[in-house]
Design a protein around this motif. Structure first.
Motif, short mmCIF file in Angstrom:
data_model
loop_
_atom_site.label_atom_id
_atom_site.label_comp_id
_atom_site.label_asym_id
_atom_site.label_seq_id
_atom_site.Cartn_x
_atom_site.Cartn_y
_atom_site.Cartn_z
N LYS A 171 0.84 -1.22 0.00
CA LYS A 171 0.00 0.00 0.00
C LYS A 171 0.87 1.25 0.00
CE LYS A 171 -4.54 -0.84 1.80
NZ LYS A 171 -5.42 -0.87 2.94
N ILE A 172 1.91 1.25 0.84
CA ILE A 172 2.82 2.42 0.90
C ILE A 172 3.42 2.65 -0.49
CG2 ILE A 172 4.99 3.31 1.90
CD1 ILE A 172 4.38 1.59 4.41
N LEU A 173 3.76 1.55 -1.18
CA LEU A 173 4.44 1.65 -2.48
C LEU A 173 3.45 1.76 -3.65
CD1 LEU A 173 7.26 -1.02 -1.97
CD2 LEU A 173 7.39 1.45 -1.61
N THR A 219 11.72 5.38 5.54
CA THR A 219 12.78 5.45 4.53
C THR A 219 12.24 6.05 3.23
OG1 THR A 219 13.60 3.43 5.55
CG2 THR A 219 14.72 4.12 3.56
N VAL A 220 11.00 5.73 2.91
CA VAL A 220 10.40 6.34 1.71
C VAL A 220 10.28 7.85 1.93
CG1 VAL A 220 8.31 6.49 0.27
CG2 VAL A 220 9.10 4.26 1.04
N THR A 230 4.00 12.92 6.57
CA THR A 230 3.40 12.79 5.23
C THR A 230 2.67 11.44 5.10
OG1 THR A 230 5.39 13.91 4.46
CG2 THR A 230 3.90 13.05 2.76
N PRO A 231 1.38 11.47 4.79
CA PRO A 231 0.64 10.19 4.67
C PRO A 231 1.00 9.44 3.38
CG PRO A 231 -0.80 12.06 4.17
CD PRO A 231 0.52 12.65 4.57
N SER A 232 0.68 8.12 3.39
CA SER A 232 1.03 7.25 2.25
C SER A 232 0.50 7.79 0.93
CB SER A 232 0.46 5.86 2.46
OG SER A 232 1.12 5.23 3.50
N PHE A 247 12.52 -0.40 -3.50
CA PHE A 247 11.95 -0.59 -2.15
C PHE A 247 11.35 -1.99 -2.02
CE2 PHE A 247 12.07 4.01 -1.13
CZ PHE A 247 12.56 3.90 0.17
N ALA A 248 10.63 -2.43 -3.07
CA ALA A 248 10.03 -3.77 -3.03
C ALA A 248 11.12 -4.83 -2.84
CB ALA A 248 9.24 -4.03 -4.31
N ALA A 249 12.22 -4.70 -3.60
CA ALA A 249 13.31 -5.69 -3.51
C ALA A 249 14.00 -5.62 -2.14
CB ALA A 249 14.31 -5.44 -4.63
N SER A 250 14.24 -4.41 -1.64
CA SER A 250 14.93 -4.26 -0.35
C SER A 250 14.06 -4.80 0.78
CB SER A 250 15.25 -2.78 -0.08
OG SER A 250 16.02 -2.24 -1.13
#
Ligand code: KG4
Ligand code: ZN
Length: 345
Positions: A171-173, A219-220, A230-232, A247-250
């Motif tokens: 959801k964040i991404l 981190t984002v 800051t909201p998603s 980010f998905a891979a990390s």
């Protein structure tokens, strides 16, 4: 022995007929993922209604595919806990009705036990003692089994489940629901070393995944030079495709690392012959690769076939078969209770 297994604890309506815990005669799964994806997660009320609509066609197809009728069935098994109340009610009501009308032995089955027994489908016979990592949308547990139908929880999450963490990070991404497959897919073109995400420190064999989700969020925010308030939905407007895949891979690499490390510790405190993965997150390919790399020299390693990692009726039938082999008595279908939460026994 032919067992009809019925599963409806969350957002899959499923029925299967399995012979002797391993020989799959039919396996029908109707997923509600498309319906819930619109809302970014499972809506319990909609899930319950969809189960009611789907259960009879799913049962009919399970019989048709196996070329059998209810008269050929020896036992009926159904998930009765844990899960969404309305969802559990739909499946158990159908199962109870069949058991009562056709006078069949009736076995209510624990959902996590069924996920573990997905590893016996297709005829595998993991040796005991074993360690099972039950990793799904609702649960994260390491379970030690000395023998069939005997479960000792030796590690559990103190907050979010690992699958829930995949779903929340997705959801964040700005990736779709369910987050697990979406993150695994995005991670394929990402750099897992780009973002360092701290591993939450939790003593012993317990987990904490809520901290990892927050670490991704912070981190984002930092990467985009935005304040932590800051909201998603604001982040989603600014994050680039490259940042999403990295980010998905990390995140995926960190979540897998946490699990591998805890299983290493568990294998030291609880020597075992086999290591099993169970539950929806066990479909994750990176996790399968890392478990094989880290344990295959010292243990027999088992994963369910990917279609049996997520919810299905075949695993319910297999779990019930081994309960019967362990002399568990049938339950009176007039008396069955469902429960949204309960510990595996
Ligand atoms: O076992 P399951 O179907 O339902 C529960 O009992 O919770 O598990 C669903 C969970 C979801 O959180 C989903 O995101 C996760 O399993 N999942 C995955 C993958 N496929 C499903 N997580 C990581 N990688 C996957 N490939
Ligand atoms: Zn499940």
């Amino acid at each position: 022995m032919k067992i009809l297994g019925i599963e409806s604890s969350c957002d899959e309506t499923a029925a299967a007929i399995v012979e002797d815990g391993a020989n799959i005669l039919s396996n029908v799964v109707v997923s509600q993922i498309d319906i819930h994806a619109e809302y970014g997660g499972v809506i319990p009320e909609i899930a319950a209604r969809s189960h009611i609509e789907a259960i009879n066609p799913v049962l009919n197809k399970a019989f048709k595919d196996a070329n059998l009728t209810i008269d050929d069935i020896d036992t009926i098994a159904v998930t009765h806990t844990p899960g969404l109340v309305g969802s559990l009610l739909a499946g158990t009501l159908a199962a109870r009705t069949l058991a009562i009308l056709h006078d069949k032995p009736f076995y209510p089955t624990h959902h996590l036990k069924s996920h573990i027994y997905a590893n016996w489908l297709s005829g595998y016979q993991p040796e005991f003692p074993l360690l099972a990592a039950v990793i799904s949308g609702g649960h994260t547990q390491i379970i030690y089994m000395e023998r069939h139908d005997h479960f000792e929880i030796i590690g559990t999450t103190r907050d979010d489940a690992i699958g829930e963490c995949f779903d929340k990070v997705a959801k964040i991404l700005d990736l779709p629901y369910p987050g697990g497959p979406a993150i695994a897919n995005a991670a394929q073109s990402g750099n897992a070393k780009r973002y360092h995400l701290p591993i939450p420190k939790v003593d012993g064999l317990d987990f904490s995944f809520s901290g990892l989700k927050t670490a991704v969020l912070r981190t984002v925010q930092k990467e985009l030079n935005l304040p932590i308030t800051t909201p998603s939905y604001e982040l989603q407007k600014l994050i680039s495709q490259q940042q999403i895949t990295d980010f998905a891979a990390s995140f995926q690499a960190t979540a897998v690392d946490i699990l591998v490390k805890k299983l290493k510790t568990a294998s030291e405190t609880h020597p075992a012959k086999s290591i099993l993965l169970a539950g929806g997150v066990s479909a994750n390919q990176l996790l399968r690769n890392e478990i094989t790399k880290n344990f295959s020299k010292t243990h027999q390693v088992f994963f369910p076939e990917p279609k049996f990692s997520t919810d299905n009726g075949a695993m319910v039938a297999s779990a019930a078969y081994y309960s019967i082999q362990s002399d568990e008595q049938a339950t009176d279908p007039y008396k069955l209770d469902i429960s949204p939460r309960s510990t595996i026994r």
